[in-house]
Enzyme design. Structure first.
Site: not given
Length: 380
Positions: A76, A78, A171-172, A199, A350
């Site tokens: 993705h 973002d 996605e986030e 992943e 993150h």
């Protein structure tokens, strides 16, 4: 480090500098970069914009037998917000220090949970997996996917099955403007995906972690059709009698699994299959026996269960309930494996100062080459 490895690291760093960061990601630079990669690979790409300003890009490498179910390598575009004051370096500078550690948002993980679950039974090299993988995708596999295919093409190789690399937005924040809609779109269906690779997670030790199984979500809708009539009569073959038998079968199975769970303290919830009746619908008014009733059961199936056999069991329950009893699953699944070749790496997805060492990145490329070849060349 060889020139091709250095070029791969440079590509990785250049992509990490793109600021497609929430709450207002600009996907233009990401799409431009990926189009350039497709051009360098000599592969066609397509941009699908289901939601305005949320483009999905697909790069395709056609196999020698494109009629076979294809392989999806998904990522993705973002990234989650950053707090620069807690970082050693600018999180979008992709700074590489003297040890080769690359600091940037997205080096390990761009996202946490994708709003779509892929689940099925897959037989790959004689290993059976029952899988429900919530996608965790990042820049690492994105760039290593591209580099692995670049090197395979350079060697003159071509897979048996087609390979599609998809890059999705949003996605986030749940994927509602991206993958959630894409899987129902005609362009996705045309890809004829049979297997997805995503992943996994970094591993601080020398080992690699593979995610191959979670409990599968099985939402089963059962429809009982039968003879209608007046509510004051004993109607033979009515839907209610059939539905009672169906419910008894599902809930008896629930009781068995609950007893198994309660009687063995070593078991976790994920070691058993839960079943719950969540929806009932049908009927027109209190004194009319309806011609049809529906029930929905939420089943969370443990990875040790053979899904094909479970479906046979559900079919038998419906058959035993009488004529006119059918079932269907309310969602679609694909076999998938979650894996990222990031060993000897602290888990910083993150987190502040998210990083990946360039040597770990480079060593992952030949690993992906082997995996992609194995998956894409599984015979019909």
């Amino acid at each position: 480090m060889s020139k091709k490895d250095k070029d791969a690291v440079d590509n990785f760093i250049n992509y990490l500098k793109i600021k497609a960061v929430h709450p207002e990601p600009d996907y233009g630079e990401s799409i431009r970069f990926l189009k350039e990669q497709a051009q360098e690979l000599g592969l066609p790409c397509k941009v699908i914009e289901i939601v305005k300003n949320n483009p999905i890009l697909v790069i395709s490498w056609e196999g020698t037998n494109p009629n076979l179910p294809a392989v999806l390598l998904n990522s993705h575009t973002d990234v989650v917000p950053v707090f620069p004051e807690f970082w050693k370096y600018d999180p979008f500078s992709a700074h590489k220090d003297e040890k080769g550690d690359i600091y940037a948002r997205g080096t390990q993980n761009q996202n946490q949970i994708m709003n779509i679950n892929f689940h099925c039974i897959s037989k790959l090299e004689n290993i059976k997996f029952s899988i429900n993988v919530s996608f965790m995708l990042n820049y690492l596999p994105l760039e290593e996917y591209i580099e692995a295919i670049r090197r395979l093409k350079a060697e003159g190789k071509r897979p048996l099955r087609s390979i599609h690399m998809s890059f999705v937005p949003d996605e986030e924040v749940g994927g509602h403007k991206g993958m959630e809609l894409f899987v129902h779109h005609d362009e996705f269906k045309k890809l004829n995906i049979g297997f997805a690779l995503d992943e996994g997670l970094a591993n601080p030790t020398n080992a690699f972690t593979v995610f191959y199984g979670e409990r599968c979500v099985h939402w089963v809708e059962v429809t009982c059709s039968g003879n209608p009539g007046h509510g004051s009569r004993f109607v033979v073959g009515d839907p209610g009698t059939k539905m009672r038998k169906v419910i008894n079968s599902f809930m008896s199975f629930r009781d068995e699994q609950e007893e198994k769970f309660r009687s063995d303290p070593s078991l976790r919830l994920g070691d058993v299959t839960t079943t719950n009746l969540t929806c009932l619908s049908g009927g027109v008014q209190p004194n009319v026996i309806p011609a049809e009733l529906k029930a929905v059961f939420d089943m969370r199936v443990t990875p040790t269960v053979d899904l094909a056999k479970l479906e046979q069991t559900i079919a038998q329950w419906c058959k035993d309930a009488g004529d006119g009893v059918t079932y269907k699953f309310l969602q679609v699944g694909l076999p998938a494996i979650g894996f990222s070749p990031m060993n000897n790496t602290p888990i910083l997805l993150h987190d502040h100062n998210e990083l990946l060492n360039e040597e770990v990145f480079v060593k992952g490329i030949p690993i992906y080459i082997e995996i992609i070849q194995s998956i894409a060349n599984v015979p019909a």
